[in-house]
Scaffold this motif. Structure first.
Motif, PDB file in Angstrom:
ATOM      1  N   UNK A   1      13.418  10.440   3.669  1.00  0.00           N
ATOM      2  CA  UNK A   1      12.126  10.341   3.014  1.00  0.00           C
ATOM      3  C   UNK A   1      11.804   8.872   2.761  1.00  0.00           C
ATOM      4  N   UNK A   2      10.535   8.565   2.841  1.00  0.00           N
ATOM      5  CA  UNK A   2      10.043   7.235   2.507  1.00  0.00           C
ATOM      6  C   UNK A   2       9.343   7.351   1.160  1.00  0.00           C
ATOM      7  N   UNK A   3       9.716   6.477   0.239  1.00  0.00           N
ATOM      8  CA  UNK A   3       9.086   6.447  -1.080  1.00  0.00           C
ATOM      9  C   UNK A   3       8.409   5.097  -1.239  1.00  0.00           C
ATOM     10  N   UNK A   4       7.125   5.119  -1.607  1.00  0.00           N
ATOM     11  CA  UNK A   4       6.331   3.880  -1.674  1.00  0.00           C
ATOM     12  C   UNK A   4       5.339   3.964  -2.820  1.00  0.00           C
ATOM     13  N   UNK A   5       5.093   2.842  -3.444  1.00  0.00           N
ATOM     14  CA  UNK A   5       4.095   2.786  -4.517  1.00  0.00           C
ATOM     15  C   UNK A   5       2.689   2.894  -3.921  1.00  0.00           C
ATOM     16  N   UNK A   6       1.804   3.516  -4.649  1.00  0.00           N
ATOM     17  CA  UNK A   6       0.434   3.728  -4.197  1.00  0.00           C
ATOM     18  C   UNK A   6      -0.226   2.404  -3.787  1.00  0.00           C
ATOM     19  N   UNK A   7      -0.045   1.352  -4.588  1.00  0.00           N
ATOM     20  CA  UNK A   7      -0.693   0.057  -4.290  1.00  0.00           C
ATOM     21  C   UNK A   7      -0.195  -0.502  -2.957  1.00  0.00           C
ATOM     22  N   UNK A   8       1.087  -0.368  -2.673  1.00  0.00           N
ATOM     23  CA  UNK A   8       1.626  -0.857  -1.398  1.00  0.00           C
ATOM     24  C   UNK A   8       1.131  -0.004  -0.237  1.00  0.00           C
ATOM     25  N   UNK A   9       1.079   1.303  -0.451  1.00  0.00           N
ATOM     26  CA  UNK A   9       0.575   2.224   0.574  1.00  0.00           C
ATOM     27  C   UNK A   9      -0.869   1.859   0.939  1.00  0.00           C
ATOM     28  N   UNK A  10      -1.690   1.657  -0.058  1.00  0.00           N
ATOM     29  CA  UNK A  10      -3.085   1.286   0.182  1.00  0.00           C
ATOM     30  C   UNK A  10      -3.196  -0.108   0.810  1.00  0.00           C
ATOM     31  N   UNK A  11      -2.312  -1.030   0.417  1.00  0.00           N
ATOM     32  CA  UNK A  11      -2.350  -2.392   0.953  1.00  0.00           C
ATOM     33  C   UNK A  11      -2.042  -2.410   2.451  1.00  0.00           C
ATOM     34  N   UNK A  12      -1.085  -1.613   2.894  1.00  0.00           N
ATOM     35  CA  UNK A  12      -0.775  -1.630   4.332  1.00  0.00           C
ATOM     36  C   UNK A  12      -1.883  -0.948   5.130  1.00  0.00           C
ATOM     37  N   UNK A 142      13.402   9.106  16.951  1.00  0.00           N
ATOM     38  CA  UNK A 142      12.466   9.062  15.830  1.00  0.00           C
ATOM     39  C   UNK A 142      12.352  10.467  15.265  1.00  0.00           C
ATOM     40  N   UNK A 143      12.408  10.572  13.937  1.00  0.00           N
ATOM     41  CA  UNK A 143      12.190  11.843  13.260  1.00  0.00           C
ATOM     42  C   UNK A 143      10.999  11.690  12.324  1.00  0.00           C
ATOM     43  N   UNK A 144      10.147  12.722  12.269  1.00  0.00           N
ATOM     44  CA  UNK A 144       9.063  12.717  11.292  1.00  0.00           C
ATOM     45  C   UNK A 144       9.687  12.558   9.910  1.00  0.00           C
ATOM     46  N   UNK A 145       9.060  11.738   9.097  1.00  0.00           N
ATOM     47  CA  UNK A 145       9.605  11.441   7.775  1.00  0.00           C
ATOM     48  C   UNK A 145       8.533  11.666   6.709  1.00  0.00           C
ATOM     49  N   UNK A 146       8.823  12.489   5.716  1.00  0.00           N
ATOM     50  CA  UNK A 146       7.838  12.675   4.639  1.00  0.00           C
ATOM     51  C   UNK A 146       7.649  11.381   3.846  1.00  0.00           C
ATOM     52  N   UNK A 147       6.438  11.192   3.345  1.00  0.00           N
ATOM     53  CA  UNK A 147       6.108  10.025   2.519  1.00  0.00           C
ATOM     54  C   UNK A 147       5.842  10.503   1.098  1.00  0.00           C
ATOM     55  N   UNK A 148       6.570   9.935   0.147  1.00  0.00           N
ATOM     56  CA  UNK A 148       6.311  10.191  -1.271  1.00  0.00           C
ATOM     57  C   UNK A 148       5.604   8.968  -1.828  1.00  0.00           C
ATOM     58  N   UNK A 149       4.393   9.158  -2.310  1.00  0.00           N
ATOM     59  CA  UNK A 149       3.609   8.051  -2.857  1.00  0.00           C
ATOM     60  C   UNK A 149       3.694   8.110  -4.381  1.00  0.00           C
ATOM     61  N   UNK A 150       4.246   7.056  -4.967  1.00  0.00           N
ATOM     62  CA  UNK A 150       4.374   6.972  -6.420  1.00  0.00           C
ATOM     63  C   UNK A 150       3.108   6.375  -7.002  1.00  0.00           C
ATOM     64  N   UNK A 151       2.570   7.059  -7.974  1.00  0.00           N
ATOM     65  CA  UNK A 151       1.357   6.587  -8.643  1.00  0.00           C
ATOM     66  C   UNK A 151       1.736   6.133 -10.039  1.00  0.00           C
ATOM     67  N   UNK A 152       1.335   4.926 -10.400  1.00  0.00           N
ATOM     68  CA  UNK A 152       1.623   4.377 -11.727  1.00  0.00           C
ATOM     69  C   UNK A 152       0.988   5.271 -12.794  1.00  0.00           C
ATOM     70  N   UNK A 153       1.649   5.437 -13.938  1.00  0.00           N
ATOM     71  CA  UNK A 153       1.112   6.309 -14.984  1.00  0.00           C
ATOM     72  C   UNK A 153      -0.325   5.983 -15.389  1.00  0.00           C
ATOM     73  N   UNK A 154      -0.680   4.692 -15.453  1.00  0.00           N
ATOM     74  CA  UNK A 154      -2.045   4.328 -15.849  1.00  0.00           C
ATOM     75  C   UNK A 154      -3.066   4.737 -14.792  1.00  0.00           C
ATOM     76  N   UNK A 155      -2.676   4.699 -13.503  1.00  0.00           N
ATOM     77  CA  UNK A 155      -3.573   5.128 -12.428  1.00  0.00           C
ATOM     78  C   UNK A 155      -3.745   6.636 -12.480  1.00  0.00           C
ATOM     79  N   UNK A 156      -2.641   7.350 -12.680  1.00  0.00           N
ATOM     80  CA  UNK A 156      -2.698   8.812 -12.767  1.00  0.00           C
ATOM     81  C   UNK A 156      -3.548   9.243 -13.958  1.00  0.00           C
TER      82      UNK A 156
END
Length: 167
Positions: A1-12, A142-156
């Motif tokens: 699994x790939x875990x990434x912060x929402x801001x980084x996900x949006x930035x890329x 290559x294997x399909x990999x789920x993405x977990x996007x972490x959202x900061x509490x203030x954004x949520x």
């Protein structure tokens, strides 16, 4: 699994829009968190993304390359932060967010995540991640990999408040 912060996900994803109609590329810094037991897979936890220059001048619209000197500089930066390279990202202008034969042939970092964002007519669409598994070049896949996007509490909380205001 790939875990990434929402801001980084949006930035890329934004990076792909900014470089359209050419491919963007960058590096994912973070930690690989080993799975526990047979039930839990390892997680590539992204803690920072680093934009890289696409040095392909012959076909930047459908290929990317990160200069070795830049990659070494990014790797040193990661070490200084106590992080590792856990993956790479790039965009596919007006093509699906699916790895190509060239992407596969040029992927060499076993255990790393490879994120691809489809940018359709200048707008980021689908983003997928693929884990490069194997022990050698000969058995890599290559294997399909789920993405977990972490959202900061203030954004949520802001999103929840917005939704309540619209009800």
């Amino acid at each position: 699994m790939l875990r990434i912060h929402y801001a980084d996900y949006e930035a890329l994803r934004t990076h792909g829009e900014e470089t359209y109609p050419n491919e963007c590329c960058g590096v994912l810094l973070g930690k690989n968190i080993a799975g526990e037991g047979n039930d839990t897979a390892a997680v590539n936890h992204v803690q920072q993304i680093v934009r890289a220059g696409n040095t392909r001048t012959d076909s930047a619209h459908n290929r990317y390359n990160i200069a070795p000197q830049e990659l070494v500089k990014i790797q040193r930066q990661a070490r200084g932060l106590g992080l590792d390279i856990v993956g790479f990202y790039h965009s596919h202008p007006d093509h699906p967010a699916q790895w190509s034969k060239t992407d596969f042939a040029e992927a060499h970092w076993l255990g790393c995540s490879y994120i691809i964002t489809s940018v359709e007519q200048g707008k980021a669409a689908l983003t997928n991640s693929f884990l490069l598994r194997g022990t050698t070049e000969e058995d890599k896949t290559f294997e399909d990999e789920p993405i977990q996007i972490d959202i900061a509490p203030n954004v949520a909380e802001a999103a929840t408040q917005t939704q309540k205001g619209q009800a």
